[in-house]
Design a protein around this motif. Sequence first.
Motif, PDB file in Angstrom:
ATOM      1  N   UNK A  36       0.359   5.635  29.247  1.00  0.00           N
ATOM      2  CA  UNK A  36      -0.687   5.785  30.375  1.00  0.00           C
ATOM      3  C   UNK A  36      -0.417   4.602  30.926  1.00  0.00           C
ATOM      4  N   UNK A  37      -0.239   3.282  30.538  1.00  0.00           N
ATOM      5  CA  UNK A  37      -0.392   2.148  31.120  1.00  0.00           C
ATOM      6  C   UNK A  37       1.170   2.028  32.089  1.00  0.00           C
ATOM      7  N   UNK A  38       1.979   2.475  31.609  1.00  0.00           N
ATOM      8  CA  UNK A  38       3.524   2.694  32.372  1.00  0.00           C
ATOM      9  C   UNK A  38       3.220   3.635  33.320  1.00  0.00           C
ATOM     10  N   UNK A  39       2.432   4.553  33.521  1.00  0.00           N
ATOM     11  CA  UNK A  39       2.165   5.493  34.607  1.00  0.00           C
ATOM     12  C   UNK A  39       1.175   4.935  35.350  1.00  0.00           C
ATOM     13  N   UNK A  40       0.577   3.866  35.406  1.00  0.00           N
ATOM     14  CA  UNK A  40      -0.163   3.154  36.188  1.00  0.00           C
ATOM     15  C   UNK A  40      -1.648   3.634  36.177  1.00  0.00           C
ATOM     16  N   UNK A  41      -1.962   4.233  34.902  1.00  0.00           N
ATOM     17  CA  UNK A  41      -3.446   4.478  34.558  1.00  0.00           C
ATOM     18  C   UNK A  41      -4.105   3.000  34.056  1.00  0.00           C
ATOM     19  N   UNK A  42      -5.479   3.149  34.394  1.00  0.00           N
ATOM     20  CA  UNK A  42      -6.351   1.925  33.948  1.00  0.00           C
ATOM     21  C   UNK A  42      -7.060   2.600  32.848  1.00  0.00           C
ATOM     22  N   UNK A  43      -6.925   1.911  31.584  1.00  0.00           N
ATOM     23  CA  UNK A  43      -7.665   2.300  30.482  1.00  0.00           C
ATOM     24  C   UNK A  43      -9.050   1.466  30.413  1.00  0.00           C
ATOM     25  N   UNK A  44      -9.969   1.948  29.852  1.00  0.00           N
ATOM     26  CA  UNK A  44     -11.388   1.257  29.822  1.00  0.00           C
ATOM     27  C   UNK A  44     -12.002   1.867  28.334  1.00  0.00           C
ATOM     28  N   UNK A  45     -12.663   0.871  27.950  1.00  0.00           N
ATOM     29  CA  UNK A  45     -13.165   1.141  26.434  1.00  0.00           C
ATOM     30  C   UNK A  45     -14.472   1.760  26.507  1.00  0.00           C
ATOM     31  N   UNK A  46     -14.565   2.860  25.826  1.00  0.00           N
ATOM     32  CA  UNK A  46     -15.982   3.830  25.768  1.00  0.00           C
ATOM     33  C   UNK A  46     -16.272   4.050  24.323  1.00  0.00           C
ATOM     34  N   UNK A  47     -17.530   3.574  24.347  1.00  0.00           N
ATOM     35  CA  UNK A  47     -18.070   3.693  22.822  1.00  0.00           C
ATOM     36  C   UNK A  47     -18.311   5.119  22.636  1.00  0.00           C
TER      37      UNK A  47
END
Lengths: 78, 855
Positions: free
Chosen positions: B260-271
């Motif tokens: 997902x990072x290589x495809x330009x997605x931004x990851x966010x932590x969710x509890x």
Amino acid sequence: MANGWSLIIGLAFIVIFCIVSWFAAPKGENQTVWRSTLILSAVACFLMWAITFLAQWHPLIVPRRLDLRPEHEPSRRF
Amino acid sequence: MAPSKDTLFRSADMSLTQLYIANEIGREVVSALGELGVMDFRDLNADTTAFQRTFTQEIRRLDNVERQLRYFHSQMDRASIPMRSIYDFNNPFTSPSASEIDELADKSQSLESRISSLNESYETLKKREVELTEWRWVLREAGGFFDRARGQTEEIRHSMDNDDAPLLRDVEQPPQNSEAAGDRSFSVMNIGFVAGVIPRERIAAFERILWRTLRGNLYMNQSEIPEAIIDPETNEEVSKNVFIIFAHGKEIIAKIRKISESLGADLYSVDENSELRRDQIHEVNTRLNDLASVLRNTKQTLDAELTAISRSLAPWMTIIKKEKAVYETLNKFSYDHQRKTLIAEAWAPTNSLGLIKSTLQDVNDRAGLSVPTIVNQVKTTKTPPTYFKTNKFTLAFQTIIDAYGTIKYREVNPGLPTIVTFPFLFAVMFGDFGHGTILFLAALAMIYYEKPLSRSKLDELFSMIFYGRYIVLMMGIFSMYTGLIYCDAFSKELPLFPSMWKWQGEDGTGPEAVRVDNYTYPFGMDWRWHDTENDLLFSNSYKMKLSILLGWAHMTFSLCWSFVNARHFKTPIDIWGNFIPGMIFFQSIFGYLAFSIVYKWCVDWVAISQDPPSLLNMLIYMFLQPGTLENPDAPLYHGQAKVQVILLMMALICVPILLFLKPFYLRWEHNKARAMGYRGIGESIRVSALDDDDEEGQMLNGGRESFGDDEDGVAMITQDIGAGEHEEFEFSEIMIHQVIHTIEFCLNCVSHTASYLRLWALSLAHQRLSIVLWDMTMNIAFSMTGITGVIAIVVVFYLWFILTVFVLCVMEGTSAMLHSLRLHWVEAMSKHFMGDGMPFEPFSFKTLLEEEPIE
């Protein structure tokens, strides 16, 4: 009223106009432009007028009407 | 001897001047001369590259300042803050001192760093805001997934625990303990998840890649973010999707993260805990609020800063542009290291030398320097550049000529008669009083609103018309005149005087007219010709002859300028070898044709009851069978055949004279000069043995005179003047040139006279077109009666008027203008124009700012 003398009178008028504009052209750095423009305009306009006058002085054809009622029109070509 | 006044008739008298300027005031002197704008500086360092020149450092520094100013401008554009117009300043053209420039440079340096740091922090904040917004969406959307997914943990568990469980069980009996199990965590089941946002257009690829790499071992959920997210870097709107992916095992989760990072997605932590998630959302919201207020403050500061700059950006840009031009000019000067003097060479109008000297004196006095600036006039064999002092009226006309070629120095300027002949020939083709009035009024409006129009941005076509507004004015005036002569106003007649024709017949209706005795219509065409059956027959004959006569007059007039040129350049051979034979050739054929036309008009053929001869056949017979007439019983005048033979002989004799006189005369003159011992400069024939060594030395030096050393700037300059511009005598070249000239001249006499018939063709087309337009619109509307007639007239009138303006005035006008242009460039100017001059390009701040306006 207007006959061959008109040409001479017109010419004389234009010559006088040219002489007047040569001397009466505003002094300064644009004097040449004034002189040449006035004189050339006068000559060009005179030529145009004189040619038109000459063309009608001794016309070889006369106007024929087109818009007459049919009974007045002996030779309709349509 | 006082120099004669500069007029538009010939280009201004120029002198090559040398300036010796003290190094300290070089900048001030050049800047003062730039304000004057009358000096065309020659490049004395042509063989040095741009990097090696003296003032490269200064130019680099100014380039940098200019870049900073442009940066401010682009920032202002982004923030849509308008720049205060350059026209709002009373006098932006005062030249600043060197220290003011330094100040400006420092100021723009500090402003740039301030603006860019503000911008940077603004961008960082903006980025932060976007991230927070995205996170908020993820939290909100992912929360929904979790709530839905939690409801199913039990089934997932069950299905994992016992594989042999019937597939349909959960459909038949829904699990009872789902609520109780709701709080059970995913981690218990070793299921991990990844949440984030990704641009919407990538979602399909993302899904496919995940599916393939993980072989379907994942559970993905996604939803669209309803509002578009603004990318702070590019300022573009991007629509994004929130996704959450559940998968089994640490490695797989890590893999998903990578993909997902290589495809330009931004990851966010969710509890996964809903309580914690609520806290997170709350926190994100407060942080967003804080950020918004900080952002607002930053933006306000930035805008305030930019607004402050916008007030004085225009003069700054002007100042820097001028300053740069000054140093670029200074780079053309040669620098004498020993005497600390700058040496410049420039062409300047001789009449402006006094002004230049007094300006330089002023600069000297202001600087309080004891060493005066010296202005020297240099004698040279170089041809000076061509310069005409134009005003806003003559400028456009001169541009017509300059577009064809640069006039030779001191040659007769065809631009002066063009002021009248160009619009006049246009008007002969455009003759209609009504259309002329429209042109005239349009030009008047453009002249009246000259100032606001010249400052506003116009589109290309309109700016071209605006540039030629005085041409349009003259065209309008002459079109009104020729319209009166043609007796046409919007294709209707103008009965100014009583007609020379009376309708025949018992009730005075025709069909034929008779002439009123001894009366010719005094001004223009008789209006009775309008709407007659045979008006074309008459007007074609009239307009054809009119164009031949006007063409003859125009060409004779132009040919006479070659005489004036030959007189001025003191080349009598051009008079005897070119002008006189050419004139005789032209007049004995086409002058005779013009005479015959006028003579035929003057004779009253009806009164002497003789058939008038055809002029066209007369001209053809004159060439094909000299000495015979088409109809020998009815000549144009007595002795016509003899006169024509003589004229033809004269024309034929002129051809060999035209061909041979000039080249052989030039050869004779050249041989005479050589016999007396003169030689051309640079002719390397050894005269005596003593010169031998010198010759060798010169050849080693590249065939040029020795250059002198760099210290001796003066010597170098004077040497440079002598070089070039000397042609060797080559008889064959001159002969070929003259053969071409003769053939061209004789053939052109025929083709150019025929070319003037376009006057007739275009005026005929214009008149017919306007008649058709009237008949198709207004005539139909007039034939209706009652209320429909009234409405029809109003509607049709607008249609007719719009078509008149766009088709008859703009389109037809453009075509007539182009034809008139051709008649000037080809038919008239080929008779006398030499045109191998160099344009005068003075160093002038005014033209500099006109070429690259600061908006």
